[in-house]
Design a protein around this motif. Sequence first.
Motif, PDB file in Angstrom:
ATOM      1  N   UNK A   1       0.903  -0.805   0.376  1.00 19.10           N
ATOM      2  CA  UNK A   1      -0.144   0.225  -0.079  1.00 19.10           C
ATOM      3  C   UNK A   1       0.785   1.311  -0.431  1.00 19.10           C
ATOM      4  N   UNK A   2       2.287   1.355  -0.495  1.00 14.60           N
ATOM      5  CA  UNK A   2       2.800   2.123  -0.458  1.00 14.60           C
ATOM      6  C   UNK A   2       3.282   2.935   1.509  1.00 14.60           C
ATOM      7  N   UNK A   3       2.625   2.611   2.459  1.00 16.68           N
ATOM      8  CA  UNK A   3       2.501   3.236   3.650  1.00 16.68           C
ATOM      9  C   UNK A   3       3.858   3.715   3.833  1.00 16.68           C
ATOM     10  N   UNK A   4       4.454   4.686   4.887  1.00 22.74           N
ATOM     11  CA  UNK A   4       5.417   5.166   5.158  1.00 22.74           C
ATOM     12  C   UNK A   4       6.018   5.509   6.431  1.00 22.74           C
ATOM     13  N   UNK A   5       4.538   5.986   6.843  1.00 22.45           N
ATOM     14  CA  UNK A   5       5.110   6.173   8.421  1.00 22.45           C
ATOM     15  C   UNK A   5       3.300   4.793   9.987  1.00 22.45           C
ATOM     16  N   UNK A   6       4.207   5.779  10.093  1.00 20.97           N
ATOM     17  CA  UNK A   6       3.264   5.194  12.062  1.00 20.97           C
ATOM     18  C   UNK A   6       2.284   5.075  11.130  1.00 20.97           C
ATOM     19  N   UNK A   7       2.048   3.607  11.472  1.00 24.60           N
ATOM     20  CA  UNK A   7      -0.014   3.344  10.872  1.00 24.60           C
ATOM     21  C   UNK A   7      -0.574   2.614  12.504  1.00 24.60           C
ATOM     22  N   UNK A   8      -1.691   3.300  12.677  1.00 27.84           N
ATOM     23  CA  UNK A   8      -2.326   1.711  13.391  1.00 27.84           C
ATOM     24  C   UNK A   8      -3.241   1.151  12.944  1.00 27.84           C
ATOM     25  N   UNK A   9      -3.376  -0.072  12.794  1.00 26.52           N
ATOM     26  CA  UNK A   9      -3.602  -0.994  12.074  1.00 26.52           C
ATOM     27  C   UNK A   9      -5.191  -2.057  12.925  1.00 26.52           C
ATOM     28  N   UNK A  10      -5.788  -1.835  12.221  1.00 28.42           N
ATOM     29  CA  UNK A  10      -7.116  -3.028  12.750  1.00 28.42           C
ATOM     30  C   UNK A  10      -7.410  -4.212  11.489  1.00 28.42           C
ATOM     31  N   UNK A  11      -7.501  -5.322  12.532  1.00 31.26           N
ATOM     32  CA  UNK A  11      -7.309  -6.235  11.824  1.00 31.26           C
ATOM     33  C   UNK A  11      -8.384  -6.468  11.654  1.00 31.26           C
ATOM     34  N   UNK A  12      -9.497  -6.392  10.618  1.00 33.06           N
ATOM     35  CA  UNK A  12     -11.114  -6.407  10.514  1.00 33.06           C
ATOM     36  C   UNK A  12     -11.563  -7.654  10.618  1.00 33.06           C
ATOM     37  N   UNK A  13     -10.949  -9.302  10.461  1.00 31.09           N
ATOM     38  CA  UNK A  13     -11.297 -10.314  10.753  1.00 31.09           C
ATOM     39  C   UNK A  13     -11.413 -10.778  12.120  1.00 31.09           C
ATOM     40  N   UNK A  14     -10.099 -10.369  12.911  1.00 30.73           N
ATOM     41  CA  UNK A  14     -10.356 -10.451  14.631  1.00 30.73           C
ATOM     42  C   UNK A  14     -11.209  -9.575  15.076  1.00 30.73           C
ATOM     43  N   UNK A  15     -11.260  -8.613  14.609  1.00 34.15           N
ATOM     44  CA  UNK A  15     -12.072  -7.442  15.176  1.00 34.15           C
ATOM     45  C   UNK A  15     -13.859  -8.033  14.928  1.00 34.15           C
ATOM     46  N   UNK A  16     -14.219  -8.801  14.125  1.00 26.52           N
ATOM     47  CA  UNK A  16     -15.379  -9.677  13.584  1.00 26.52           C
ATOM     48  C   UNK A  16     -15.441 -10.727  14.644  1.00 26.52           C
ATOM     49  N   UNK A  17     -14.545 -11.196  15.045  1.00 26.18           N
ATOM     50  CA  UNK A  17     -14.389 -12.514  16.318  1.00 26.18           C
ATOM     51  C   UNK A  17     -14.445 -12.518  17.296  1.00 26.18           C
ATOM     52  N   UNK A  18     -13.953 -10.985  17.469  1.00 27.68           N
ATOM     53  CA  UNK A  18     -13.916 -10.627  19.199  1.00 27.68           C
ATOM     54  C   UNK A  18     -15.537  -9.787  19.374  1.00 27.68           C
ATOM     55  N   UNK A  19     -16.107  -9.498  18.421  1.00 27.57           N
ATOM     56  CA  UNK A  19     -17.529  -9.123  18.868  1.00 27.57           C
ATOM     57  C   UNK A  19     -18.972 -10.518  18.870  1.00 27.57           C
ATOM     58  N   UNK A  20     -17.998 -11.238  18.054  1.00 31.13           N
ATOM     59  CA  UNK A  20     -18.830 -12.894  18.306  1.00 31.13           C
ATOM     60  C   UNK A  20     -19.090 -13.614  19.245  1.00 31.13           C
ATOM     61  N   UNK A  21     -17.463 -12.886  20.009  1.00 30.15           N
ATOM     62  CA  UNK A  21     -17.247 -13.541  21.529  1.00 30.15           C
ATOM     63  C   UNK A  21     -18.664 -12.938  22.466  1.00 30.15           C
ATOM     64  N   UNK A  22     -18.449 -11.100  22.225  1.00 33.07           N
ATOM     65  CA  UNK A  22     -19.157 -10.492  23.098  1.00 33.07           C
ATOM     66  C   UNK A  22     -21.188 -11.262  23.096  1.00 33.07           C
ATOM     67  N   UNK A  23     -21.076 -10.760  21.526  1.00 33.85           N
ATOM     68  CA  UNK A  23     -22.673 -11.764  21.299  1.00 33.85           C
ATOM     69  C   UNK A  23     -22.850 -12.852  22.174  1.00 33.85           C
ATOM     70  N   UNK A  24     -22.049 -13.823  21.639  1.00 35.33           N
ATOM     71  CA  UNK A  24     -21.783 -15.037  22.834  1.00 35.33           C
ATOM     72  C   UNK A  24     -22.566 -14.947  24.153  1.00 35.33           C
TER      73      UNK A  24
END
Length: 431
Positions: A51-74
């Motif tokens: 993605x040609x990124x070159x500075x500090x980034x905050x990254x969120x993993x969408x799949x892991x986020x959705x997994x956490x939502x499923x855990x909470x809902x369960x």
Amino acid sequence: MSDQVKPSRRRFILGGIGLAAFAGLGIAKPSDIGENHNHYFNQLSLALDNKALSKPNLVIDKNLLIDNIKVLKAHLAGRFDYRIVAKSLPSIPLLRLIMEQSQTNKLMLFHRPFLNQVAQALPDSDVLLGKPMPVTAAANFYRLYAANQTPEFNHETQLQWLIDSPERLHQYQALAHSLKVKMRINIELDVGFHRGGVADDLLFEKMLNQIDADPALSFTGLMGYEPHLAKVPGRKIALRDAAMQSYRDKLAIALRISGKSADELTLNSAGSPTYQYYDEGDYPHNEVAAGSCLVKPSDFDLDTLSDHVAAAFIATPVLKVMQDTQIPGVDGLGRLMSIWNPNRSKTFYTYGGNWKANPISPKGLSINPVWGHSTNQEMLNGSDNIQLKVDDWIFLRPTQSEFVFLQFGNISLYETGKITASWPVLSEQVG
């Protein structure tokens, strides 16, 4: 040199204790724990490069986020409604995704500029303030609400102000009359955390009667926050039961005076560290609020969140690599440190630093205790096993999300090997 810390003679003396002296004190020599990126962080590095990124980034993993939502809902299992804590997830696209995945429109907001942005961008949301605001903040919300012309969000039916004292209630009541608006009032309870909120029954009754007597105000519920359950050692169940009994007692008073049923009210409690304390049993609240557990920064590495996973990382480029550790002004100290601790053999300087975060990959990186922190170029030490090169990525895990997420501009969304979106964060400067 570090922006903040300069080595002192005392540090040199302490840092220069010989190996024999350490052995004599019974201090074990550290073992080499350095490793290169595992497959996950190699793939994430490649995605950032592509993605040609070159500075500090905050990254969120969408799949892991959705997994956490499923855990909470369960865990909630339909027993409680879910209210998303927006301060921990401060981005409109991020909130929109979580609202869709968790099938809720309920948000908890803690910052007046965020409230105006949510009213404009998420007009279907149901908002509860998570802390009592100065009355001027409420006035500013209404001023900007009118200026932005956002009639899709109806503040008289979709917004609850949190009130914690008779004094604040009087202020909000006067504001409602001056603006000719109707205000929905949720009362903050002290259920054991002792950070404000109403504890006295007579005071509580007086506030409820004041609301009931004024058509400009309506009583809409209670909020009893209890993070002390997770923080106080031992007696957690006893503390939970005491907090919930206090909540029940106030609720009984509220139902009597308001004439409303519990189903008509927003009865909020819990948070990320405590929501799993309510997996079983009968409790007075009908919704829980949580946000951080969906991205799980390291401050939330708790037994109650063991089934959630870290889903957010800081990625920052390596600017410089040195094959040794040198401390300016104290020749030989860096060498001595690396002899004692192989994890101080090499030095990596990063783009930026001193975030509320800790290095997570490559494994074995750490801050040099003598050099200290730098917000410009952070020094990290590692072992000879770490083969990072200039322009490679180092990953850190935030200790919290609510402040850290706002420091990097847009959030990079990572999904199955690719950066698929760049999401703006909420602005702290609106109005």
